[in-house]
Design an enzyme around this catalytic site. Structure first.
Site, mmCIF file in Angstrom:
data_model
loop_
_atom_site.group_PDB
_atom_site.id
_atom_site.type_symbol
_atom_site.label_atom_id
_atom_site.label_comp_id
_atom_site.label_asym_id
_atom_site.label_seq_id
_atom_site.Cartn_x
_atom_site.Cartn_y
_atom_site.Cartn_z
ATOM 1 N N SER A 259 0.803 -1.221 0.000
ATOM 2 C CA SER A 259 0.000 0.000 0.000
ATOM 3 C C SER A 259 0.839 1.275 0.000
ATOM 4 O O SER A 259 0.344 2.336 -0.382
ATOM 5 C CB SER A 259 -0.940 0.003 1.211
ATOM 6 O OG SER A 259 -0.210 -0.169 2.411
ATOM 7 N N ASP A 490 -3.992 6.921 11.138
ATOM 8 C CA ASP A 490 -3.089 6.357 10.143
ATOM 9 C C ASP A 490 -1.814 7.191 10.124
ATOM 10 O O ASP A 490 -1.794 8.305 9.601
ATOM 11 C CB ASP A 490 -3.752 6.367 8.758
ATOM 12 C CG ASP A 490 -2.886 5.721 7.680
ATOM 13 O OD1 ASP A 490 -1.715 5.397 7.971
ATOM 14 O OD2 ASP A 490 -3.372 5.542 6.548
ATOM 15 N N HIS A 493 0.711 5.745 6.143
ATOM 16 C CA HIS A 493 0.607 6.279 4.789
ATOM 17 C C HIS A 493 0.776 7.793 4.818
ATOM 18 O O HIS A 493 1.003 8.380 5.871
ATOM 19 C CB HIS A 493 -0.739 5.866 4.178
ATOM 20 C CG HIS A 493 -0.917 4.383 4.104
ATOM 21 N ND1 HIS A 493 -1.527 3.645 5.107
ATOM 22 C CD2 HIS A 493 -0.534 3.489 3.164
ATOM 23 C CE1 HIS A 493 -1.525 2.361 4.791
ATOM 24 N NE2 HIS A 493 -0.916 2.237 3.626
#
Length: 523
Positions: A259, A490, A493
């Site tokens: 990802s 998060d 990312h």
């Protein structure tokens, strides 16, 4: 009283005083032999210890060795494992961020980093190539491009592993060594919230409610770094998407990995999307994971292969295994015809995603009852590298490997209340950068260094280390104010626009410096 000579005095002390002239001569010869023998033993011992020191430095305390190398100006000191890099300070303040190696929210993430003590040598087949040059603050002007081989040198990890390469000289340039600098009038490559490929994504921070834009004004600069004095100036100061498309005409660029590489892929297609005026000439397929630009007959795509090797039983956890000896053939069938392939791997290599290594890793018909994750990672990278060397024509295809991207969970892990939403500025660049996971980057760089294929290595770990402010944090979804207070964060990312745009700047610069095919000289 008769004054004794030194030899006579020693003889009396040793109880060997001569009783006759002949005896005196014999005793004198014996003493000389003793002194000479002692000198040879002492000198030989020093020589042996010095040899052991250089051949097996782990036998000695490293801080003492560094002083030794520095005092005698031995070049190995420059590559001392305990030496850390610092940059000049930037105008920002930030609380210390606790880094953890954890499973990510939504997909999965480990906070492993890669930073190497790579040093320059002359180009040799199979060298791991890290392109280098001056890179300045983005401007609105378009530059002419060239690929001057005198301004870049490849880096060979094979020789580094053998300890036979000296440290870089003052005239060398490393675009991955630098600092984040605030540029007030800096504009992102695409307006926040505008790119159609991230509208429902966790990385679309603006659409999910993040309204501060200061984090978008930081530019990665290496021009002022002490090691980059005298850099050549034939690289454009920003990613020119139109020029990139011209160089990709009739070609295929693929991002293959997890990802974080998807994060980088989305950044690239958003940059290109904003540069094309006629959006009807952009054709998406495969859920926006393959995009064709009709006017250039080129394709940019993303291929999911989190482990690079074969992942079995994804939908049946009780039967889930990783075949360490087999490449992920389904994914490989989608990237093997590409002209440029950008890989990454480690984000999913953690104990939680691999069931603590229990009944998870397999070679042939043999299923390991338990296998250490670092051993498994080494085996998987070896399988991947052997496949690349055998199946990819390096004369046609440029292989790229992006290094580790760091996470910034503070106060807990991703699933135990850890977060990064209080970070509003980069970590000051005068804070010493410390490699948090030397084993993993040694495994990666050791594998790349053994390959026959020339690999462009994007060592982005250090530049991500300082950007605790640029993660989605509580803006991974469009929460209400109350939901956001308790929302999982998060910190793995990156917001888009954001840090992955810089990765693509460095990819563009690296391809130009490598000068392969259409990225070579252009008139």
């Amino acid at each position: 009283m008769k004054k004794l000579r030194i030899s006579d005095t020693l003889s009396h002390l040793l109880g060997t005083a001569p009783s006759s002239p002949s005896s005196h001569l014999r005793r004198k010869g014996l003493l000389i032999s003793i002194f000479l023998g002692f000198g040879f033993v002492l000198g030989g011992s020093i020589l042996v210890l010095t040899i052991i020191n250089f051949m097996c430095p782990s036998f000695f305390p490293q801080n003492h060795l560094d002083i030794y190398y520095l005092k005698f100006s031995f070049p190995r000191w420059q590559n001392s494992p305990t030496r850390t890099s610092t940059s000049s300070p930037i105008s920002s303040a930030n609380n210390n961020v606790t880094q953890t190696y954890d499973h990510e929210h939504t997909v999965n993430s480990l906070n492993y980093t890669s930073s190497s003590n790579i040093v320059p040598i002359d180009h040799t087949p199979g060298a791991l190539v890290v392109t280098k040059d001056t890179y300045s603050v983005p401007t609105s002007s378009t530059n002419n491009f060239s690929s001057d081989s005198n301004c870049t040198k490849p880096y060979d990890l094979k020789k580094l592993a053998n300890g036979s390469v000296n440290s870089p000289g003052g005239g060398e340039c490393d675009i991955f060594e630098g600092e984040w600098v605030m540029v007030d009038d800096r504009k992102p490559y695409y307006p926040p919230g505008s790119c159609p490929y991230i509208q429902t994504q966790a990385t679309n921070c603006y659409s999910n409610g993040r309204r501060d834009v200061e984090y978008l004004k930081w530019q990665w600069q290496w021009q002022s770094h002490p090691t980059n004095a005298g850099c050549c100036k034939n690289i454009p100061s920003f990613l020119n998407a139109t020029d990139l498309l011209e160089r990709l005409r009739g070609k295929k660029l693929v991002f293959a990995g997890d990802s974080l590489n998807r994060n980088m892929y989305k950044s690239m297609v958003c940059i290109i999307w904003n540069a094309i005026s006629d959006k009807s000439r952009i054709i998406s397929s495969g859920g926006d994971f393959s995009i064709t630009y009709k006017d250039y007959n080129c394709t940019v795509a993303f291929v999911w292969t989190a482990f690079l090797v074969n992942h079995l039983g994804v939908f049946t956890p009780e039967k889930e295994t990783i075949r360490l000896d087999l490449i992920d053939e389904l994914s490989a069938s989608r990237y093997r015809d590409a002209d440029i392939i950008v890989f990454d791997a480690w984000h999913w290599w953690n104990y939680q995603k691999t069931h603590d290594g229990i009944n998870f890793f397999q070679e042939g018909d043999y299923l390991y009852s338990k296998l250490d994750i670092n051993i498994a990672y080494t085996k998987a990278l070896t399988t991947w590298s052997n496949w690349i060397d055998k199946n990819i024509d390096s004369n046609r295809t440029q292989v790229v490997f992006r290094g580790f991207s760091l996470t910034h969970f503070a106060g807990g892990k991703w699933n135990t209340g850890g977060g990064c939403n209080l970070e509003t500025e980069p970590i000051p660049c005068n804070e010493t950068y410390v490699k948090p996971s030397p084993i993993q980057w040694e495994i990666l760089e050791g594998t790349l260094g053994k390959m026959k294929t020339d690999v462009l290595y994007l060592n982005v770990s250090k530049l991500t280390y300082y950007r605790a402010d640029a993660h989605p944090s509580v803006y991974g979804k469009n929460y209400t104010v109350q939901e956001r207070i308790k929302a999982p964060q998060d910190c793995s990312h990156w917001c888009l626009p954001g840090v992955p745009d810089t990765w693509n700047e460095l990819l563009y610069a690296s391809l130009l410096k490598a000068g392969k095919g259409s990225f070579g000289n252009k008139s």
